[in-house]
Design an enzyme around this catalytic site. Structure first.
Site, PDB file in Angstrom:
ATOM      1  N   LYS A 176       0.047 -16.220-112.060  1.00 50.99           N
ATOM      2  CA  LYS A 176      -0.697 -17.654-112.267  1.00 50.99           C
ATOM      3  C   LYS A 176      -1.938 -17.801-111.321  1.00 50.99           C
ATOM      4  O   LYS A 176      -2.779 -18.269-111.778  1.00 50.99           O
ATOM      5  CB  LYS A 176       0.327 -18.863-112.249  1.00 50.99           C
ATOM      6  CG  LYS A 176      -0.029 -20.059-112.649  1.00 50.99           C
ATOM      7  CD  LYS A 176       0.985 -20.962-112.589  1.00 50.99           C
ATOM      8  CE  LYS A 176       1.834 -21.385-113.791  1.00 50.99           C
ATOM      9  NZ  LYS A 176       2.461 -22.569-113.779  1.00 50.99           N
ATOM     10  N   LYS A 210       8.201 -17.865-104.414  1.00 50.02           N
ATOM     11  CA  LYS A 210       9.000 -18.895-104.729  1.00 50.02           C
ATOM     12  C   LYS A 210      10.097 -18.965-103.701  1.00 50.02           C
ATOM     13  O   LYS A 210      10.440 -18.066-103.080  1.00 50.02           O
ATOM     14  CB  LYS A 210       9.510 -18.728-106.194  1.00 50.02           C
ATOM     15  CG  LYS A 210       9.799 -19.939-106.794  1.00 50.02           C
ATOM     16  CD  LYS A 210       8.772 -20.701-107.308  1.00 50.02           C
ATOM     17  CE  LYS A 210       9.170 -21.869-108.349  1.00 50.02           C
ATOM     18  NZ  LYS A 210       7.918 -22.544-109.018  1.00 50.02           N
ATOM     19  N   THR A 249      -2.720 -31.396-114.487  1.00 50.76           N
ATOM     20  CA  THR A 249      -2.144 -30.388-115.428  1.00 50.76           C
ATOM     21  C   THR A 249      -2.575 -30.627-116.661  1.00 50.76           C
ATOM     22  O   THR A 249      -3.065 -30.056-117.640  1.00 50.76           O
ATOM     23  CB  THR A 249      -0.670 -30.025-115.294  1.00 50.76           C
ATOM     24  OG1 THR A 249      -0.397 -29.630-113.937  1.00 50.76           O
ATOM     25  CG2 THR A 249      -0.093 -28.985-116.090  1.00 50.76           C
ATOM     26  N   GLY A 252       7.504 -33.733-125.567  1.00 47.07           N
ATOM     27  CA  GLY A 252       7.999 -34.093-124.119  1.00 47.07           C
ATOM     28  C   GLY A 252       6.974 -34.940-123.491  1.00 47.07           C
ATOM     29  O   GLY A 252       5.727 -34.622-123.451  1.00 47.07           O
ATOM     30  N   GLY A 308       6.284 -36.645-120.872  1.00 50.79           N
ATOM     31  CA  GLY A 308       6.454 -36.958-119.598  1.00 50.79           C
ATOM     32  C   GLY A 308       5.342 -36.776-118.586  1.00 50.79           C
ATOM     33  O   GLY A 308       4.348 -37.018-119.290  1.00 50.79           O
ATOM     34  N   VAL A 348       3.193 -34.190-118.072  1.00 53.98           N
ATOM     35  CA  VAL A 348       2.227 -33.374-118.447  1.00 53.98           C
ATOM     36  C   VAL A 348       1.907 -33.784-119.927  1.00 53.98           C
ATOM     37  O   VAL A 348       0.706 -33.751-120.046  1.00 53.98           O
ATOM     38  CB  VAL A 348       2.809 -31.729-118.491  1.00 53.98           C
ATOM     39  CG1 VAL A 348       1.814 -30.936-119.251  1.00 53.98           C
ATOM     40  CG2 VAL A 348       2.940 -31.404-117.163  1.00 53.98           C
ATOM     41  N   GLY A 349       2.753 -34.255-120.565  1.00 51.31           N
ATOM     42  CA  GLY A 349       2.683 -34.309-122.108  1.00 51.31           C
ATOM     43  C   GLY A 349       1.721 -35.805-122.090  1.00 51.31           C
ATOM     44  O   GLY A 349       0.795 -35.802-123.013  1.00 51.31           O
TER      45      GLY A 349
HETATM   46  N1  LIG Z   1       4.177 -31.661-113.607  1.00 53.23           N
HETATM   47  C1  LIG Z   1       3.066 -30.403-113.584  1.00 53.23           C
HETATM   48  O1  LIG Z   1       2.070 -30.483-113.049  1.00 53.23           O
HETATM   49  C2  LIG Z   1       3.490 -28.889-114.174  1.00 53.23           C
HETATM   50  C3  LIG Z   1       2.661 -27.959-114.039  1.00 53.23           C
HETATM   51  C4  LIG Z   1       3.050 -26.782-114.736  1.00 53.23           C
HETATM   52  C5  LIG Z   1       4.008 -26.757-115.618  1.00 53.23           C
HETATM   53  N2  LIG Z   1       4.969 -27.798-115.825  1.00 53.23           N
HETATM   54  C6  LIG Z   1       6.078 -27.564-116.884  1.00 53.23           C
HETATM   55  O2  LIG Z   1       5.782 -28.730-117.770  1.00 53.23           O
HETATM   56  C7  LIG Z   1       7.229 -29.032-118.153  1.00 53.23           C
HETATM   57  C8  LIG Z   1       7.129 -30.475-118.106  1.00 53.23           C
HETATM   58  O3  LIG Z   1       6.899 -31.099-116.859  1.00 53.23           O
HETATM   59  P1  LIG Z   1       6.719 -32.695-116.455  1.00 53.23           P
HETATM   60  O4  LIG Z   1       6.417 -32.705-115.039  1.00 53.23           O
HETATM   61  O5  LIG Z   1       5.848 -33.262-117.632  1.00 53.23           O
HETATM   62  O6  LIG Z   1       8.470 -33.225-116.664  1.00 53.23           O
HETATM   63  P2  LIG Z   1       8.966 -34.421-116.868  1.00 53.23           P
HETATM   64  O7  LIG Z   1      10.365 -34.286-116.587  1.00 53.23           O
HETATM   65  O8  LIG Z   1       8.004 -35.811-116.274  1.00 53.23           O
HETATM   66  O9  LIG Z   1       8.735 -34.744-118.781  1.00 53.23           O
HETATM   67  C9  LIG Z   1       9.567 -34.049-119.483  1.00 53.23           C
HETATM   68  C10 LIG Z   1       9.734 -34.705-120.826  1.00 53.23           C
HETATM   69  O10 LIG Z   1      10.429 -33.766-121.701  1.00 53.23           O
HETATM   70  C11 LIG Z   1      11.376 -34.536-122.554  1.00 53.23           C
HETATM   71  N3  LIG Z   1      12.303 -33.693-122.728  1.00 53.23           N
HETATM   72  C12 LIG Z   1      13.457 -33.142-122.080  1.00 53.23           C
HETATM   73  N4  LIG Z   1      14.063 -32.176-122.946  1.00 53.23           N
HETATM   74  C13 LIG Z   1      13.288 -32.460-124.087  1.00 53.23           C
HETATM   75  C14 LIG Z   1      13.963 -31.748-125.353  1.00 53.23           C
HETATM   76  N5  LIG Z   1      14.746 -30.935-125.523  1.00 53.23           N
HETATM   77  N6  LIG Z   1      12.962 -31.884-126.367  1.00 53.23           N
HETATM   78  C15 LIG Z   1      11.821 -32.820-126.210  1.00 53.23           C
HETATM   79  N7  LIG Z   1      11.775 -33.437-125.207  1.00 53.23           N
HETATM   80  C16 LIG Z   1      12.556 -33.149-124.003  1.00 53.23           C
HETATM   81  C17 LIG Z   1      11.899 -35.458-121.369  1.00 53.23           C
HETATM   82  O11 LIG Z   1      12.647 -36.525-121.975  1.00 53.23           O
HETATM   83  C18 LIG Z   1      10.531 -36.033-120.813  1.00 53.23           C
HETATM   84  O12 LIG Z   1       9.864 -36.903-121.573  1.00 53.23           O
HETATM   85  C19 LIG Z   1       8.112 -28.420-117.406  1.00 53.23           C
HETATM   86  O13 LIG Z   1       8.480 -26.992-118.087  1.00 53.23           O
HETATM   87  C20 LIG Z   1       7.634 -27.999-116.067  1.00 53.23           C
HETATM   88  O14 LIG Z   1       8.085 -26.898-115.413  1.00 53.23           O
HETATM   89  C21 LIG Z   1       4.747 -29.188-115.179  1.00 53.23           C
END
Ligand SMILES: NC(=O)c1ccc[n+]([C@@H]2O[C@H](COP(=O)([O-])OP(=O)(O)OC[C@H]3O[C@@H](n4cnc5c(N)ncnc54)[C@H](O)[C@@H]3O)[C@@H](O)[C@H]2O)c1
Length: 377
Positions: free
Chosen positions: A65, A77, A149, A177, A179, A181-182
């Site tokens: 990455k 890590k 992100t 998702g 959260g 990122v979404g």
């Molecule tokens: N936060 C970052 O900057 C970042 C950077 C790189 C990668 N990521 C990856 O992105 C992903 C999301 O990260 P985030 O920080 O947004 O997490 P987050 O916990 O804020 O959000 C995750 C979302 O996914 C939903 N969810 C969980 N299980 C689910 C399922 N089976 N089906 C549908 N929705 C589901 C949750 O309800 C929540 O809304 C993770 O895999 C994380 O490793 C995050």
């Protein structure tokens, strides 16, 4: 123990360190994978059941990455073997003990990961003098709050849409998702004119072909509610998000959500991976064969790590956004031009770009190596 020595290949690992501290109860694993491009930057995960092999695989993912993002950092890590829900005082004790243990391992720069946050990084930084993902009160850039992100994913969408005949200003997209990122990805894409028509969280899927108001949705989630509490639109099962026809489909939840059994349900032209490894290798190959363009995680979701690198160099959030835009635009274009000319899988091309950068940097490095395995007790 034998398996630890089986991880090695021509890229790394540079160091595998097992840490045990009797006084604090700290048990931790650190893998510094490759330092050709610079000191290894990568998160500290807190979970009770992480293996050395997993830490190695996560460290290798960071090597690729950071290299593909063309950052002056290698990959590493760490894992602290503990329940992330321990009381705050115990968490601070563990984080500080970890900081003390890795202080002399200057080839590793820690950051937040699952189970650790900016407060954890502030404690580690006080013990070691180095960490990324700090609270803004001590010089950090609040990356989840400003959505770096998600911003990176929107830049990818801008570049990739031209390679698969999508007009981003009228495109319809779906996010798995809701959260950090979404939701940020959704806002940045909406700012470019695209329409969010489906979104899911762990409770279920919200579908509205006329569009979903992202500010309203973000406010609902901030209040701890589900996407199913949004007033307008159809409410479907969680996995029904896979079936919604759209131009762009964005996994931003969990690993391995799309595999060989469900991939053929996707009706989209472009997938941009916000989550880490959301598709199995087989699912990515099937998409490639079906002419669905899949932008792999370590090209698309590097906004966070680029922001961390800018923070570490003393930069501002404005510089972080600018650097993310420049790097992601350049790397996505390079990867997609290579995909177009070779017909290879996007992930394969991205790995080739990363390996080429690492090998170029390696040519300038001394062949002298320190011990690859240390035990600190
Ligand atoms: N936060 C970052 O900057 C970042 C950077 C790189 C990668 N990521 C990856 O992105 C992903 C999301 O990260 P985030 O920080 O947004 O997490 P987050 O916990 O804020 O959000 C995750 C979302 O996914 C939903 N969810 C969980 N299980 C689910 C399922 N089976 N089906 C549908 N929705 C589901 C949750 O309800 C929540 O809304 C993770 O895999 C994380 O490793 C995050």
């Amino acid at each position: 123990m034998k398996r630890i020595f089986e991880f090695g290949d021509s890229l790394g690992p540079d160091k595998v360190v097992h840490i045990y501290d009797h006084h604090s109860g700290l048990k931790a694993i650190l893998v510094v994978d490759n330092v050709a491009c610079g000191p290894a930057m990568g998160g500290v995960r807190m979970a009770p059941d992480v293996t050395t092999e997993e830490v190695f695989r996560l460290a290798r993912a960071m090597t690729f990455k950071n290299a593909v993002a063309n950052l002056p950092y290698g990959g590493g890590k760490a894992a602290i073997l503990a329940n992330p829900k321990v009381p705050a005082a115990k968490k601070e004790t563990l984080m500080r003990a970890f900081g003390v243990a890795i202080k002399e391992i200057t080839s590793y720069i820690p950051g937040p990961d699952m189970g650790t946050d900016e407060a954890c990084m502030a404690w580690v930084q006080e013990e070691t003098g180095r960490a990324i993902g700090l609270p803004s009160a001590v010089g950090g850039i609040p990356l989840d709050e400003i959505g770096v992100t998600g911003y990176g994913l929107s830049v990818v969408a801008d570049v990739a849409s031209e390679f698969c005949s999508i007009d981003l200003s009228t495109a319809k997209f779906v996010v798995q998702g809701a959260g950090s990122v979404g939701l940020h990805t959704a806002s940045f894409l909406a700012a470019r004119g695209a329409l969010l028509i489906g979104v899911t969280d762990s409770q279920g899927t919200l579908f509205n072909p006329d569009g979903i108001d992202i500010d309203q949705l973000t406010e609902l989630k901030r209040q701890g509610k589900s996407v199913l509490d949004y007033a307008d639109g159809g409410k479907l099962s969680r996995d029904a998000v896979i079936d919604i026809p759209c131009d762009i489909w964005i996994p931003a939840a969990r690993p391995d959500v799309i595999d060989a059994d469900n991939v053929n349900r996707l009706k989209t032209k472009l997938v941009i991976q916000g989550a880490n490894i959301p598709f199995t290798a087989k699912a990515e190959q099937i998409c490639h064969d079906r002419n669905i363009l899949v932008i792999p995680d370590f090209i698309a979701n590097v906004g966070g790590v680029i922001c961390g690198a800018v923070e570490y160099g003393g930069g501002t959030k404005e510089i972080a956004f600018q650097t993310i835009e420049e790097k992601i635009r350049k790397n996505t274009t390079l990867m997609l031009e290579n995909v177009a000319s070779t017909g290879k899988l996007p992930r394969q091309i991205a790995i080739e770009i990363a390996e080429q950068r690492i090998r170029r940097a390696t040519a300038y490095r001394s062949k002298r190596h320190g011990p690859g395995l240390q035990l600190i007790a």
